[in-house]
Every structure is written in structure tokens, then in C-alpha cells.
Design a protein around this motif. Structure first.
Motif, PDB file in Angstrom:
ATOM      1  N   THR A 218      -0.468   0.220   6.188  1.00  0.00           N
ATOM      2  CA  THR A 218      -1.539  -0.332   7.026  1.00  0.00           C
ATOM      3  C   THR A 218      -2.480  -1.168   6.173  1.00  0.00           C
ATOM      4  N   LYS A 219      -2.853  -2.338   6.682  1.00  0.00           N
ATOM      5  CA  LYS A 219      -3.709  -3.247   5.926  1.00  0.00           C
ATOM      6  C   LYS A 219      -5.185  -2.843   6.047  1.00  0.00           C
ATOM      7  N   VAL A 220      -5.884  -2.935   4.917  1.00  0.00           N
ATOM      8  CA  VAL A 220      -7.323  -2.691   4.838  1.00  0.00           C
ATOM      9  C   VAL A 220      -7.957  -3.912   4.194  1.00  0.00           C
ATOM     10  N   THR A 270      -4.077  -1.195  15.322  1.00  0.00           N
ATOM     11  CA  THR A 270      -3.775  -0.601  14.030  1.00  0.00           C
ATOM     12  C   THR A 270      -3.091   0.738  14.256  1.00  0.00           C
ATOM     13  N   LEU A 271      -2.550   1.303  13.181  1.00  0.00           N
ATOM     14  CA  LEU A 271      -1.822   2.566  13.247  1.00  0.00           C
ATOM     15  C   LEU A 271      -2.638   3.660  12.575  1.00  0.00           C
ATOM     16  N   TYR A 562     -14.895   1.520   7.468  1.00  0.00           N
ATOM     17  CA  TYR A 562     -14.269   0.443   6.710  1.00  0.00           C
ATOM     18  C   TYR A 562     -13.433  -0.394   7.680  1.00  0.00           C
ATOM     19  N   VAL A 563     -13.071  -1.611   7.255  1.00  0.00           N
ATOM     20  CA  VAL A 563     -12.386  -2.566   8.117  1.00  0.00           C
ATOM     21  C   VAL A 563     -10.884  -2.441   7.912  1.00  0.00           C
ATOM     22  N   THR A 564     -10.174  -2.172   9.007  1.00  0.00           N
ATOM     23  CA  THR A 564      -8.724  -2.117   8.956  1.00  0.00           C
ATOM     24  C   THR A 564      -8.162  -3.252   9.808  1.00  0.00           C
ATOM     25  N   GLU A 565      -6.862  -3.230  10.088  1.00  0.00           N
ATOM     26  CA  GLU A 565      -6.181  -4.344  10.758  1.00  0.00           C
ATOM     27  C   GLU A 565      -6.926  -4.789  12.018  1.00  0.00           C
TER      28      GLU A 565
END
Length: 701
Positions: A218-220, A270-271, A562-565
Motif C-alpha cells: 500500500t502506498k503512503v 485504499t486497502l 497520515y496520508v495513504t492512497e
């Protein structure tokens, strides 16, 4: 006097046993004590304290009198009086009042009020967990916290959990039963299921406390762009809800977990696992000015609609993402205009098409050394300004920059925003977006509503980059596809112009303070219509997405977000919560560290345990023992020690505890005695052969 002395003088006998050096007599309503001055003074103080307790309407028992005598014999002048202890009510429920019963219990309760983390250490029956639960319920009812989290380590007692019958919750329920029982003593039993369903009260094994995780791929968002969460390490920087970098404080691998996809109505998704935490609020919360609540993913499944409206609103960035500022080869506003209405094929001199001469003038002002010349109608060329002595072979500066940015030779369907502009300061990103919207966007007014912004492009890459720009500035963007097939052709110069490619339409809402237009006519229309209003984003769908290897991180941001996808904001720590870890002696040092580092802001933690009753496998150190060595001198952390004198169960429990402590001390003394440590003495003159074991055959004498 009957109440003071007890039925059949039972309390008087306890007092006489407690003060054998004093002679106590009762005549009518008078009590006379003779003996040593210090002893008589204590007797007088005891009766005064008993009278104070009786005046509050609370009964006296033999146990409370015994404890009062023990408190008065304490030599600490700062210790509270017995009457203060026995009248310090914590919680009342259904006619039952919960209060401390010993001096150490009072100190323990006071420590919970004064410190963020409190460790309650002592034998069974001293009220460690029960008093902590009472303080938690009190804090919830006083709205000092938003939720209570109760947890215990699930240590296997002879049988592995996997082989026990029943569902997973039935397997772990026995480990948590004492917490449920205490909870039912302190609250209305009918309200507990409702509070647990709403996530206000959570009871879970310790292993579940670390399960708020996302798949490793998963992208952060970080200051350097998007990175897989599985690649992050402690000390790395990620982006917080205020757009600023915030360090990672902890990384906790979770193994394989069931994963869900959480999708917002603007298409961002997001997942995460079922226990992952989300900061959300409902429309009712917003109307009543209530704070944001924290819910797990699984708590929202099946509960995403309220009267056909989406129930849970997600927070947005409070400020634009702040990437490090970089030098750019072309003015960002000029780049946005050229990406919108410029011809970048490279086969001819760069050109620009617009019906607004204002944009042509702005483009010329933003590109030094370039003259924007009209070719008639809407067409303009971007020619190099020639100085005396210039060679005719000098390249056009715009062409050179486009080649450097890898944009030269692109068509309208393949345009994109270069990375150096996407990952730059808010001012750079905002200027690029303004150029794109001035060229190919515009305000869309709606009756009775604020104005939204619409942008159209045939490039999928450019569509995604525009969405990225909008979200990084704190806005929301919805996209839809307008198919070319079957569309009515447009008209240009009296002829039909057929649509050769699908168009991607992006509807945009930007936060207050981010202006979408520089072109005067568009900016005036946008402001006249009331601006873009407040961008909003709600959870639209939660659906299973298989099993994946997952990891959990903790960040240092004040709100733990925090910022995720998709620029979704999520977090993994616990704010505004009262957290109790019971039976902490059965945690490993790693589990204890994981638990303590999950502490969020405006939260309190109470850790209880008895280091004499450790059930961990052989060779495993207790996290409760280790933490006393590590955190003993850390401010705002307190260790409260209760002893056998604080046992509030049957008197025999205290005697059992004392007997075991004496036995343990005796065993330790025997193990450490010189005789136990002294090696066997050798006889003088014996050789190695003589010390060898006898052989079975005969030897000569």
C-alpha cells in the motif's frame, strides 16, 4: 454509639485488638482510653475518623476499621486520612458505590488522575483492575475520553487456541471474561452492547491491539513521493493531515490478514485490515459540533448509509501537502496553459490556441525571451525574440524546455504533468492547476448550491495528474468518462468536428484559500457564485479484498493521521481513549513496547499485573518486569505497588499471599546460600585414577 461500636461491640473488639497497649472502656456515650501517650492519641484519632465516616452515611465494618488502624499507623505525614479514603467515591451504579478501601488503593487512584501512564503492580485481589475500570467508566461518563479499550494477553493454559471448540470469539472469550464482569458491575447491562457496537467500548486480546494494518504494498505519501508502507522504517518521514512531514515512530509487521478495500465516493480507495482505524464523523456529529470519532473498518461494514445518504465523512488535508521546493525550467502557470491549449508536437514552432487574448498576454509575460504572435483567430505562435547578432539556428527556448521535460512530440491524448511540478511547493502546484483550468476548465454554477469547477481532457495521464494536484491541495475530484462513440460532433468554422477520443471530465471542489482561476472572467463567475463551498468526502463502499501480508506503523503527528492512497487520511494509534492492559505480566517485552507506543493524544493508560504469577513459556522474560527497569525514571509514568495488606477479598487471600512470599524468600535464600553454591570437596591425595568409577572386573589388592 451502637453504630460506632458495632453489633455486640464487634468493632470495639477490633479496636482493642489493634491497640493492645491501650486500655479502652465505654461508659454510656463516653469512650475512655488509657495507656502510652502515642497509643492513646492514635485511639482518639481513630474514633474521630470513624465519626467522620459515619456522618457521611456510610456504614463501618470490621474490615474498614482494621484498615483504618493500619492507615493511622503509617508514618507518612502526606498520607490521606482514613475518612478521606473511605469517602472518596469513584463511581455509583444501581445503589452500589465503588471507592478505594486502603491507603495504597487511594494512592493508586490518585496516580491515575495525575499521570498519563500508570502501572498497578501487586498480588491478586488488591483491586488493581477493578479500580482502573471504575476510573475508565468515570472518565467516559464525564466525557474526558471518547472510548474505553480493555485488553489482556491471551496466554494458552495447556491447550492451544486453535484446538479449542467454537468460533474465534468463543475461543478468546474466557480470557476476557473478568473484564466483562467488571464492566457489568459498573454500567447498565443494556447499554454495554450498544456502546460496544458503536466502538465506544472495545474489549480485545492484546494481539488484536496491533492489528490495525495495511498491506505491505500500500502506498503512503512521503516528502519524496509515494512509497510502499512495507518499505518504511522508524525515523522515515511521511505526510500528516496538515501537509507537513511527520516521523514514523514504530513499524510492526502483522503477518497475513484479511484485507478490505475502503472506497470514498470520489473514487479514492485504499486497502486495510478489519481492525484498521479511521477518523470519521456523521452528519449529526457535524450539526451538534461533536468531535470526530475513531472507528475500525469492521465496525462500519453494513452501516454505511443513513436514510440513503452516506453516513461517514472522512477528514481532508487541513493544509496543502508541503513537498520540498525545487527549481523548475518553466513558469508553472505557463506550463499549465501549454498543457491545456498548446501544440507540443515539435514539428512546428510551439503554438497556443485561445479565445482570450488575456491568456496570450499572460503566457508571453511568463516566458522571458518569447513573443506570442497572433496568426489570426484563436491561433498564436511562440517565437523566440531575436536580438541583434543572433544566429538563425538558435533553438526556441520553449522547445528546449519541452524536450527537457519529455513533453516534446506529445499529442493531446498523451500529455502529463512532469514529476518536478507534481512534487513541488504548494505555490508551484497551484499555479500549474490554474493554468490547466484557465485553458481547459471553467466554473459550473448550480441553482441553490455553490460553484464547482469542471476540467476536461482526452489524456488519461493528465486526468490523473489533475486529480493528484487537486487532492494534494486539500480538495476533492470526481471523474467520469464521456465516450466519443455516438457523441454529436462539434462545430468549428462551419464544419463538423467528430470526437476521435473519449473525454475525461473531472469535477473539482477546492478548499477556501485555493483559487482555481487567474483568467478574469472565470474568476469573477466563480466568486459571484459563492466559490467552491466546503469539499467533502464520504466512505462509499467497504468490500473484502482477500488476504495479504500486512504491516502497521505509528507516526508522531498530533492527530496520528497520515496520508495513504488517494490522499485518504487514516491512522493507527488511539486518541481520546482510556486503555487498560490487564494481566500484563504475561506480555513479552516486544508486546509491551508495541502496546505503550500505541498511545495517542489525550489518552490514558493503566497497566496492571502481578509478576509472581507469570504464565509465559519458559525462557521468556515478562514485559512487565522489563518495563520497570526501562521506564522507572520517565516523567508522567507512575508505578503503584500494592501489597497483601491491600487485598480486598477474603482475609485468607492476604494470608496466602504472605505465605507464598515467605516461601519464595526462603527458596531464594537456600539457592543463594554458600552451601548451595560450594562445589564438592576433593579428598587430599586422590588421583584421577582413584576417583574414577570402579570397574566390574577384579583388581589386585
Amino acid at each position: 454509639m451502637v453504630t460506632l461500636l458495632g453489633t455486640a461491640d464487634s468493632l470495639l473488639r477490633v479496636i482493642e485488638q489493634g491497640f493492645p497497649a491501650a486500655d479502652i472502656h465505654v461508659r454510656g456515650n463516653e469512650v475512655t482510653a488509657t495507656g502510652e501517650r502515642a497509643e492513646v492519641a492514635l485511639v482518639q484519632k481513630l474514633f474521630n475518623e470513624m465519626m467522620l465516616v459515619l456522618r457521611t452515611g456510610q456504614p463501618l465494618t470490621e474490615d474498614s476499621v482494621e484498615r483504618s488502624i493500619a492507615m493511622l499507623r503509617e508514618e507518612d505525614p502526606d498520607s490521606p486520612a482514613p475518612s478521606q479514603v473511605f469517602t472518596a467515591n469513584i463511581l455509583s451504579n444501581r445503589g452500589r458505590t465503588i471507592r478505594p478501601k486502603t491507603l495504597n488503593q487511594q494512592r493508586y487512584v490518585d496516580a491515575i488522575d495525575k499521570h498519563t501512564i500508570v502501572f498497578g503492580l501487586g498480588p491478586a485481589g488488591t483491586g488493581k483492575t477493578y479500580l482502573a475500570m471504575a476510573k475508565a467508566v468515570q472518565a467516559l461518563q464525564a466525557k474526558e475520553v471518547n472510548r474505553i479499550i480493555l485488553t489482556r494477553p491471551a496466554v494458552e493454559a495447556g491447550e492451544r487456541l486453535g484446538f479449542l471448540p467454537g468460533t474465534l470469539y468463543e475461543k478468546i472469550d474466557p480470557y476476557l471474561r473478568p473484564l466483562y464482569d467488571a464492566l457489568h458491575d459498573m454500567m447498565d447491562p443494556d447499554s454495554i452492547p450498544r456502546l460496544m457496537a458503536a466502538g465506544t467500548i472495545e474489549v480485545a486480546p492484546l494481539a488484536y491491539m496491533r492489528g490495525r494494518a495495511q498491506p505491505v504494498f500500500t502506498k503512503v505519501l512521503t516528502p519524496d513521493g509515494w512509497r510502499p508502507i512495507g518499505d518504511l522504517q522508524v525515523g522515515d518521514l511521511v505526510t500528516g493531515s496538515n501537509g507537513e512531514p511527520t516521523p514514523v515512530l514504530g513499524v510492526y509487521p502483522q503477518g497475513e490478514k484479511d484485507i478490505y478495500r475502503v472506497t470514498a465516493q470520489d473514487g479514492a480507495s485504499t486497502l486495510c485490515c478489519g481492525e484498521h482505524l479511521w477518523t470519521v464523523r456523521t452528519a449529526a456529529d457535524r450539526r451538534r459540533n461533536k468531535p470526530w470519532r475513531v472507528l475500525e473498518t469492521r465496525e462500519m461494514i453494513g452501516n454505511l448509509r443513513a436514510a440513503h445518504a452516506r453516513r461517514y465523512e472522512l477528514p481532508l488535508l487541513s493544509q496543502p501537502v508541503r513537498f520540498p521546493e525545487q527549481d523548475v525550467p518553466m513558469d508553472p502557470y505557463a506550463l499549465g496553459l501549454l498543457l491545456g491549449d498548446g501544440c507540443l508536437t515539435g514539428s512546428t514552432t510551439p503554438s497556443f490556441a485561445t479565445e482570450d487574448p488575456e491568456l496570450a498576454s499572460a503566457l508571453e509575460a511568463a516566458l522571458p525571451g518569447i513573443e506570442v504572435r497572433s496568426k489570426g483567430g484563436v491561433d498564436y505562435t511562440l517565437s523566440r525574440v531575436k536580438a541583434p547578432g543572433d544566429l538563425m539556428t538558435l533553438a526556441n527556448p520553449v522547445t528546449e524546455v519541452l524536450r527537457e521535460l519529455d513533453l516534446l512530440g506529445g499529442r493531446s491524448s498523451s500529455k502529463f504533468v512532469p514529476e518536478v511540478y507534481l512534487r513541488n511547493s504548494p505555490a508551484i502546484r497551484s499555479a500549474v492547476l490554474q493554468g490547466l483550468l484557465d485553458a481547459d476548465g471553467g466554473p459550473v454554477t448550480q441553482a441553490g448550491r455553490t460553484c464547482r469547477v469542471q476540467y476536461t481532457t482526452t489524456s488519461i495521464l493528465l486526468r490523473d495528474d489533475v486529480i493528484e494536484l487537486v487532492r494534494s491541495l486539500g480538495g476533492v475530484a470526481y471523474t467520469r468518462r464521456r465516450l466519443a462513440e455516438g457523441r454529436k460532433p462539434g462545430r468549428a468554422r462551419g464544419r463538423d468536428v467528430h470526437h476521435r477520443r473519449d473525454a475525461h471530465v473531472v469535477d473539482i471542489r477546492l478548499p477556501e484559500g485555493v483559487e482555481p482561476f487567474r483568467l478574469r472572467r472565470k474568476a469573477e463567475k466563480y466568486l459571484t457564485a459563492g466559490g467552491g463551498g466546503r469539499p467533502m468526502r464520504h466512505i462509499d463502499l467497504i468490500e473484502p479484498a482477500g488476504r495479504e501480508e500486512a504491516v502497521c506503523i505509528q507516526v508522531a503527528a498530533a492527530d496520528s493521521l497520515y496520508v495513504t492512497e488517494g490522499h485518504l487520511l487514516t491512522h493507527n494509534t488511539l486518541n481520546d481513549a482510556f486503555i487498560i492492559l490487564d494481566e500484563a505480566q504475561n506480555t513479552s517485552p516486544e508486546q509491551m513496547k508495541m502496546f505503550l507506543t500505541r498511545l495517542g493524544f489525550n489518552s490514558r493508560v493503566v497497566v496492571t499485573g502481578d509478576t509472581s504469577q507469570i504464565d509465559l513459556p519458559g525462557g521468556t522474560r515478562s514485559g512487565l518486569k522489563v518495563v520497570q527497569e526501562i521506564l522507572a525514571d520517565v516523567p508522567d509514568i507512575h508505578f503503584s505497588v500494592l501489597t497483601s495488606t491491600d487485598v480486598v477479598r477474603h482475609k485468607l487471600v492476604g494470608r496466602i499471599v504472605d505465605a507464598y512470599e515467605r516461601w519464595d524468600a526462603l527458596q531464594e535464600a537456600e539457592e543463594n546460600s554458600p552451601a548451595a553454591r560450594k562445589p564438592a570437596q576433593r579428598r587430599p591425595g586422590k588421583t584421577a585414577a582413584a576417583r574414577a568409577p570402579r570397574q566390574s572386573h577384579r583388581t589386585e589388592s
